[in-house]
Write a protein that holds these residues in place. Structure first.
Motif, short mmCIF file in Angstrom:
data_model
loop_
_atom_site.label_atom_id
_atom_site.label_comp_id
_atom_site.label_asym_id
_atom_site.label_seq_id
_atom_site.Cartn_x
_atom_site.Cartn_y
_atom_site.Cartn_z
N ARG A 4 0.85 -1.19 0.00
CA ARG A 4 0.00 0.00 0.00
C ARG A 4 0.88 1.24 0.00
O ARG A 4 1.93 1.26 0.65
N PHE A 10 -0.40 4.72 9.77
CA PHE A 10 -0.76 3.32 9.98
C PHE A 10 -0.50 2.96 11.44
O PHE A 10 0.25 3.64 12.13
N ASP A 11 -1.14 1.89 11.87
CA ASP A 11 -0.97 1.38 13.22
C ASP A 11 -0.29 0.01 13.10
O ASP A 11 -0.92 -0.95 12.66
N GLU A 15 -1.95 -3.67 12.14
CA GLU A 15 -1.58 -4.35 10.90
C GLU A 15 -1.09 -5.77 11.18
O GLU A 15 -1.48 -6.72 10.49
N ARG A 18 -4.01 -8.00 12.19
CA ARG A 18 -4.82 -8.36 11.02
C ARG A 18 -4.15 -9.49 10.23
O ARG A 18 -4.80 -10.45 9.81
N LEU A 19 -2.83 -9.39 10.04
CA LEU A 19 -2.11 -10.40 9.26
C LEU A 19 -2.06 -11.76 9.96
O LEU A 19 -2.02 -12.80 9.30
N THR A 31 9.11 -7.32 11.88
CA THR A 31 8.59 -6.02 11.48
C THR A 31 9.71 -4.99 11.44
O THR A 31 10.68 -5.09 12.20
N THR A 33 9.70 -0.67 11.19
CA THR A 33 8.97 0.58 11.03
C THR A 33 9.99 1.70 10.91
O THR A 33 10.84 1.87 11.79
N LEU A 78 3.61 -7.67 4.15
CA LEU A 78 2.91 -6.39 4.03
C LEU A 78 3.95 -5.28 3.94
O LEU A 78 4.90 -5.26 4.73
N VAL A 80 3.77 -1.06 3.72
CA VAL A 80 2.99 0.18 3.71
C VAL A 80 4.00 1.32 3.65
O VAL A 80 4.87 1.41 4.52
#
Length: 158
Positions: A4, A10-11, A15, A18-19, A31, A33, A78, A80
Motif C-alpha cells: 500500500r 498506519f498502526d 496491521e 490483522r495479518l 517487522t 517501522t 505487508l 505500507v
C-alpha cells in the motif's frame, strides 16, 4: 493487498494483528517501522515531504515483494509506505514478514527494506532551519542492496 502507498498514518500493531489473526502456520513475525527523524547528523529536521508517483510506486513495491516471496518461504508480507508531509516521530514505512521460522522472516524484511531504499520511487525533501533541500541517494543504501545480488537466498557472506 500486500503493498500500500498512502498519505494516512498506519498502526503497526493493528496491521500485525490483522495479518496473524487465526493463523497457526506462522512461527515468526518480523517487522520494521521507519520513522521521520528530527535530527540528521548535526542538522535539526523540522519536517520531511515524500513525493511519489503512486502507480509506479505500487508496481515497484509489488515487484520487490514478489522477489522476496520467491527467495524465502513466507506465509505473508505487508509493505505500507507513506507519502506527503511528515514531522519528526511520524511513521513513514512498515514492512511485515510472516514465516514458519525466524531466519526467513528476518532476512526477507531486511531485503525488502534494502530494496525499498534504492528501487522504490520516492523523493525526499527535508525542511531544516527555515530552508529546504532534496535529499540525494546514499551510496550506503546502494551497497546494502548490491549485497543481495550475490546470493539467491540471502546476502553475500564474506
Amino acid at each position: 493487498m500486500a503493498v500500500r502507498v498512502q498519505r494516512e498514518d498506519f498502526d503497526m500493531g493493528a496491521e500485525v494483528r490483522r495479518l496473524t489473526a487465526g493463523r497457526v502456520d506462522v512461527g515468526a513475525v518480523a517487522t520494521f517501522t521507519g520513522l521521520c527523524r528530527g535530527v540528521t547528523g548535526s542538522t535539526t529536521i523540522g519536517a520531511m515531504t515524500l513525493e511519489t508517483y503512486e502507480a509506479m510506486a505500487l508496481a515497484e513495491l509489488g515487484r520487490i515483494e514478489a522477489e522476496a516471496r520467491g527467495r524465502w518461504p513466507l506465509q505473508d508480507v505487508l509493505i505500507v509506505h507513506r507519502y506527503g508531509r511528515m514531522e519528526p516521530g511520524d511513521n513513514i514505512v512498515l514492512v511485515v514478514t510472516l514465516s514458519e521460522h525466524r531466519e526467513a522472516a528476518f532476512a526477507a524484511a531486511e531485503f525488502l527494506m534494502d530494496f525499498l531504499k534504492t528501487r522504490a520511487p520516492f523523493w525526499k525533501f527535508e525542511e531544516a532551519g527555515g530552508e529546504g533541500a532534496w535529499v540525494a541517494a546514499k551510496e550506503a543504501d546502494d551497497a546494502a542492496a548490491t549485497r543481495w545480488q550475490a546470493a539467491e537466498d540471502g546476502p553475500a557472506r564474506s
